[in-house]
Design a protein around this motif. Structure first.
Motif, mmCIF file in Angstrom:
data_model
loop_
_atom_site.group_PDB
_atom_site.id
_atom_site.type_symbol
_atom_site.label_atom_id
_atom_site.label_comp_id
_atom_site.label_asym_id
_atom_site.label_seq_id
_atom_site.Cartn_x
_atom_site.Cartn_y
_atom_site.Cartn_z
ATOM 1 N N ILE A 136 0.823 -1.146 -0.101
ATOM 2 C CA ILE A 136 0.016 0.060 -0.045
ATOM 3 C C ILE A 136 0.893 1.166 -0.040
ATOM 4 N N ALA A 137 0.541 2.192 -0.765
ATOM 5 C CA ALA A 137 1.305 3.631 -0.892
ATOM 6 C C ALA A 137 0.321 4.612 -0.533
ATOM 7 N N LEU A 138 0.385 5.434 0.650
ATOM 8 C CA LEU A 138 -0.148 6.516 0.983
ATOM 9 C C LEU A 138 0.434 7.708 0.337
ATOM 10 N N LEU A 139 -0.204 8.605 -0.353
ATOM 11 C CA LEU A 139 0.439 9.734 -1.278
ATOM 12 C C LEU A 139 -0.476 10.918 -0.651
ATOM 13 N N VAL A 140 0.080 11.725 -0.052
ATOM 14 C CA VAL A 140 -0.337 13.062 0.395
ATOM 15 C C VAL A 140 0.267 14.381 0.000
ATOM 16 N N GLY A 141 -0.577 15.439 0.153
ATOM 17 C CA GLY A 141 0.036 16.732 -0.467
ATOM 18 C C GLY A 141 0.062 16.903 -1.967
ATOM 19 N N GLY A 160 0.556 -2.595 -9.329
ATOM 20 C CA GLY A 160 -0.338 -3.210 -8.380
ATOM 21 C C GLY A 160 -0.470 -2.895 -6.930
ATOM 22 N N ILE A 161 0.084 -1.715 -6.711
ATOM 23 C CA ILE A 161 0.107 -1.249 -5.443
ATOM 24 C C ILE A 161 -1.251 -0.738 -5.218
ATOM 25 N N LEU A 162 -1.901 -0.764 -3.837
ATOM 26 C CA LEU A 162 -3.090 -0.153 -3.550
ATOM 27 C C LEU A 162 -2.550 1.289 -3.222
ATOM 28 N N THR A 163 -3.135 2.200 -3.951
ATOM 29 C CA THR A 163 -2.890 3.672 -3.628
ATOM 30 C C THR A 163 -3.827 4.512 -3.154
ATOM 31 N N VAL A 164 -3.437 5.185 -1.976
ATOM 32 C CA VAL A 164 -4.522 5.832 -1.198
ATOM 33 C C VAL A 164 -3.921 7.197 -1.323
ATOM 34 N N LEU A 165 -4.948 8.156 -1.711
ATOM 35 C CA LEU A 165 -4.502 9.350 -1.964
ATOM 36 C C LEU A 165 -5.080 10.623 -0.953
ATOM 37 N N ASN A 166 -4.259 11.363 -0.580
ATOM 38 C CA ASN A 166 -5.018 12.680 0.091
ATOM 39 C C ASN A 166 -4.519 14.007 -0.277
ATOM 40 N N ASP A 167 -5.331 14.924 -0.172
ATOM 41 C CA ASP A 167 -5.096 16.290 -0.381
ATOM 42 C C ASP A 167 -5.201 16.530 -2.032
ATOM 43 N N GLN A 168 -4.423 17.845 -2.420
ATOM 44 C CA GLN A 168 -4.335 18.212 -3.588
ATOM 45 C C GLN A 168 -3.942 17.209 -5.035
ATOM 46 N N ILE A 169 -3.145 16.249 -4.454
ATOM 47 C CA ILE A 169 -2.747 15.363 -5.475
ATOM 48 C C ILE A 169 -3.788 14.747 -6.218
ATOM 49 N N ILE A 170 -5.118 14.560 -5.574
ATOM 50 C CA ILE A 170 -6.294 14.182 -6.052
ATOM 51 C C ILE A 170 -6.712 14.961 -7.348
ATOM 52 N N GLU A 171 -6.823 16.429 -7.165
ATOM 53 C CA GLU A 171 -7.146 17.213 -8.207
ATOM 54 C C GLU A 171 -6.222 17.235 -9.363
ATOM 55 N N GLN A 172 -4.808 16.910 -8.827
ATOM 56 C CA GLN A 172 -3.680 16.806 -10.121
ATOM 57 C C GLN A 172 -4.138 15.637 -11.001
ATOM 58 N N LEU A 173 -4.620 14.588 -10.366
ATOM 59 C CA LEU A 173 -4.775 13.359 -11.165
ATOM 60 C C LEU A 173 -5.982 13.532 -11.860
ATOM 61 N N ILE A 174 -6.977 14.176 -11.509
ATOM 62 C CA ILE A 174 -8.258 14.324 -12.177
ATOM 63 C C ILE A 174 -7.975 15.137 -13.445
ATOM 64 N N GLU A 175 -7.077 16.375 -13.142
ATOM 65 C CA GLU A 175 -6.594 17.121 -14.140
ATOM 66 C C GLU A 175 -6.189 16.206 -15.407
ATOM 67 N N ARG A 227 2.694 -6.570 9.647
ATOM 68 C CA ARG A 227 1.767 -7.012 8.843
ATOM 69 C C ARG A 227 1.498 -6.083 7.783
ATOM 70 N N ILE A 228 1.260 -4.872 7.967
ATOM 71 C CA ILE A 228 0.664 -3.911 7.004
ATOM 72 C C ILE A 228 1.825 -3.307 6.153
ATOM 73 N N LYS A 229 2.070 -3.911 5.012
ATOM 74 C CA LYS A 229 3.074 -3.374 4.135
ATOM 75 C C LYS A 229 2.908 -1.998 3.489
ATOM 76 N N ALA A 230 3.080 -0.879 4.072
ATOM 77 C CA ALA A 230 2.731 0.337 3.593
ATOM 78 C C ALA A 230 3.674 1.213 3.812
ATOM 79 N N PHE A 231 3.788 2.390 2.838
ATOM 80 C CA PHE A 231 4.733 3.414 2.989
ATOM 81 C C PHE A 231 3.940 4.673 2.724
ATOM 82 N N VAL A 232 4.702 5.928 3.140
ATOM 83 C CA VAL A 232 3.760 7.066 2.860
ATOM 84 C C VAL A 232 4.854 8.067 2.083
ATOM 85 N N LEU A 233 4.249 8.727 0.958
ATOM 86 C CA LEU A 233 5.213 9.596 0.438
ATOM 87 C C LEU A 233 4.596 10.953 0.553
ATOM 88 N N VAL A 234 5.079 12.044 1.210
ATOM 89 C CA VAL A 234 4.458 13.252 1.479
ATOM 90 C C VAL A 234 5.134 14.230 0.456
#
Ligand code: SF4
Ligand code: NI
Ligand code: NI
Length: 705
Positions: A136-141, A160-175, A227-234
């Motif tokens: 799992i990758a968590l992308l914030v900012g 195949g990574i489960l990608t979780v998004l928070n903040d303005q990156i969501i709008e960037q992707l929609i764009e 057990r949770i294999k996740a990392f965070v990109l800020v």
């Protein structure tokens, strides 16, 4: 920036904000106001998990916030920074939960998911444990640019990574028109404190799959860390609160990588400005391994696209689906008959047709392997469905001669052809089953004049296979298989899979387990020698008991394969459906995961799921695979299928043929019709008159209790 110092300062800001909001809410609504997230059996999960209180009322929150506030110290070291992170998480949980007062879906009008339901958690459970989703990758900012954001997320999707998004990156992707949503394993949580919902997800995994107790602070943290294999990109500017949130991630054992300059905490809070490198670093820090196969097609192939839909206005060509004759077949052949890697289209391909055309389709996969067995053909054939769906712009439903395939306009624009289906299948089969498949070729028949011939060939094989399956019963074999795949989430759970009883996720049959064992003799499916039969009626063998004892770390000594009341099998969390006893009706109800309304046992699926999982035996309740219902061994020890008094209409219809057939075999006239559903009632009182009127057999049976 000194991240430890900043985290503590950020925590003070976050906590003050939470206090402010909480006081406003208390003044406005009063302490007795109900507070809850929707569709969960775990209240406010971060608080339930870490603190133990089952919060249902607003007035319970101030005490909890104050309790965690006491942990805040003003020395700026990493340990204190992590504890500050925890307080930030509690504050965020409170701020978010307040939004749900009197509003089931505060993000209704946005693309944001907000709180992630228990249903989604369970849905993602199986692919997370079996490695289909490796991490799992968590992308914030906010990324440096929208283009770079898109590239980064596509890279993660392709892996195949489960990608979780928070903040303005969501709008960037929609764009940038990047596909987001659960269907693409890319979840847009929202902004700011909504990031807490990823922690809510992790804590519930510990409660639901790990069977940890609410409030067992150490056990829950250990579970998440291990057990949770996740990392965070800020990404982008780092303010103090964002750093404090990063420390909350560190506290949970998740490394944080930022694209800004900071005073690093080695391996925990580090800088990497190149996004591709940042992903590789995250994978490395969490020991996530991605299997990379180069497939010669111009579309991305990976589980991120499994849930993708292709509607009729988006499709270029379609096959089957009762519109044209179609089938798929995996068939074992002689070595000489197969040219490894050959992919051949017999009939028209994309260049020969026009937008909107329909073609017949025969997907004929020929395999040879020294260790291959004819019995495994069906196991492999079902993989065709998954592998096809991995293709971006490729859609597949059904199986055998009722399959239905679409290729999207978008994929065709990129240069994808019908032949590409063969290349995807070849690459995936060879990479996933190297020990069983030595040679493989794919013939794709789209020629109207040749399709009947392959249909005949396929149908003949299906019949043969079905005959063989009928012979395969619990009595006809001397080993069962266990499945411990879910132990990566539910450490004490084991499924015992028999010819007559599929694993509770519905995805592992006895043959699947047998094939998996041949592929990986030290893997999660091991043979269970039956030993001595202790109780034929309930299905108890010494061999199964011994395995159950070992795999439950000595917690459980006996298991009855055919009973839900007396020492039933344990449940992990991935069950397709849950059975529950209804003593008043002297029978059982079954509810499938898709059904979200109230049931006669007085609980919705999500609440029931919270009671059943975690590798425990819960007499009277049990997780099952849907197809177990049609088995002659279905809760045989408790009276079998005659005991079913209620199930949702949709599930009932799904199982119609099987229920009717089993009813006839048991000499029950019109049994299908006797089973109540939600249109009859959602409580025992509502369905009892119906059962009596129909003369339901359960009412005449020995009392259950
Ligand atoms: Fe998990 Fe049981 Fe399915 Fe195996 S068979 S994947 S243990 S639910
Ligand atoms: Ni697809
Ligand atoms: Ni499971």
């Amino acid at each position: 920036i000194d991240v430890c110092k900043a985290a503590i300062e950020g925590t003070i800001v976050a906590t003050s904000f939470a206090e402010l909001r909480l006081n406003q809410a208390l003044n406005e609504y009063g302490p007795d106001t109900e507070i809850a997230y929707p569709d969960t059996g775990y209240e406010l999960p971060v608080i339930s998990g870490l603190e133990g209180t089952k919060v249902t009322k607003l007035g319970q929150l101030p005490r909890i916030l104050n309790k965690f506030k006491k942990n805040l110290k003003h020395e700026f070291d990493f340990e204190n920074a992590k504890m500050a992170g925890e307080l930030t998480a509690i504050s965020a949980e409170i701020i978010e939960a307040l939004k749900y007062i009197g509003d089931e879906d505060p993000y209704e009008d946005e693309v944001y998911t907000g709180f992630v339901s228990d249903g989604v958690l369970r849905e993602l459970g199986v692919p997370l444990v079996d490695g289909t989703i490796p991490g799992i990758a968590l992308l914030v900012g906010k990324a440096r640019s929208s283009e770079e954001a898109a590239e980064l997320v596509k890279d993660l999707q392709g892996k195949g990574i489960l990608t979780v998004l928070n903040d303005q990156i969501i709008e960037q992707l929609i764009e940038e028109d990047v596909k987001i949503g659960l269907d693409y394993l890319t979840i847009p949580l929202g902004h700011f404190t909504q990031v807490i919902h990823v922690v809510n997800f992790a804590v519930r995994a510990a409660l639901a799959f790990g069977g940890e107790e609410r409030g067992d602070y150490e056990a829950i943290l250990t579970y998440i860390r291990d057990r949770i294999k996740a990392f965070v990109l800020v990404l982008g500017d780092l303010d103090e609160v964002r750093i404090a949130a990063g420390m909350a991630a560190n506290h949970l054992g998740l490394p944080v990588i930022t694209d800004q300059d900071v005073q690093e905490v080695p391996d925990w809070f580090v800088t990497e400005k190149d996004y591709e490198e940042a992903v590789l670093l995250g994978l490395e820090l969490q020991d996530i391994h991605i299997e990379i196969v180069d497939i010669p097609v111009p579309i991305t192939v990976g589980p991120a696209f499994e849930g993708e839909q292709i509607r009729s206005d988006g499709m270029y060509v379609e096959f089957g689906g009762q519109r044209t004759p179609a089938c798929e077949l995996v068939k074992m052949r002689e070595k000489e008959e197969i040219e490894d890697g050959k992919v051949e289209v017999i009939g028209p391909d994309i260049d020969d047709i026009e937008d909107g055309d329909k073609l017949p389709l025969g997907i004929m996969v020929d395999v040879y392997g020294r260790n291959m067995e004819e019995d495994f053909e069906g196991v492999f054939e079902r993989r065709v469905h998954y592998f096809c769906n991995y293709g971006e712009g490729l859609w597949h439903v059904g199986q055998r001669d009722i399959n239905w395939v679409r290729i999207s306009k978008e994929a065709v624009e990129k240069g994808f052809t019908i032949e590409g289906i063969g290349h995807i299948l070849y690459a995936k089969f060879k990479s996933e089953y190297p020990s069983l498949i030595d040679r493989l070729q794919v013939r794709i028949v789209t020629d109207e004049d040749k399709i009947d011939e392959v249909l005949d060939e396929a149908r003949e094989r299906y019949t043969k296979r079905d005959d063989r399956m009928r012979e395969l019963t619990d009595e006809s074999v001397d080993v069962f298989y266990d499945c411990t795949l879910c132990q990566s989430f539910a450490p004490d759970h084991v499924c015992i899979v028999t010819p007559d009883r599929v694993g509770l996720c519905g995805a592992v049959s006895w043959l699947d387990a047998k094939a998996a064992y041949e592929i990986e003799p030290t893997g999660p499916n091991q043979p269970v020698e039956l030993g001595e039969c202790i109780d034929e009626h309930n299905g108890q063998w010494t061999g199964c008991n011994e395995r159950q004892y070992k795999e439950s770390s000595g917690k459980i000594e006996e298991v009855n394969i055919y009973s839900i009341i007396d020492n039933p099998m344990t449940s992990c969390g991935c069950f397709e459906a849950i059975m529950a006893m209804l003593p008043e009706a002297n029978g059982f109800m079954i509810v499938n995961r898709e059904f979200s309304d109230q049931t006669p046992v007085g609980m919705k699926f999500s609440t029931l799921a919270g009671t059943v999982g975690g590798g425990n035996q819960t007499p009277g309740f049990m997780g099952i695979g849907k197809s177990y219902v049609s088995s002659p061994k279905f809760v045989k020890g408790d009276g079998g299928i005659r005991r079913i008094v209620w199930m949702p209409k949709e599930l009932k219809e799904h199982l119609r043929d099987d229920i009717e057939r089993r009813g006839e075999e048991l000499g029950l006239d019109n049994f299908y019709d006797m089973i109540a559903d939600e249109t009859v009632g959602e409580t025992v009182d509502e369905i009892l008159p119906y059962l009596e009127e129909k003369g339901h057999p359960a009412l005449e049976m020995d009392p259950l209790m």
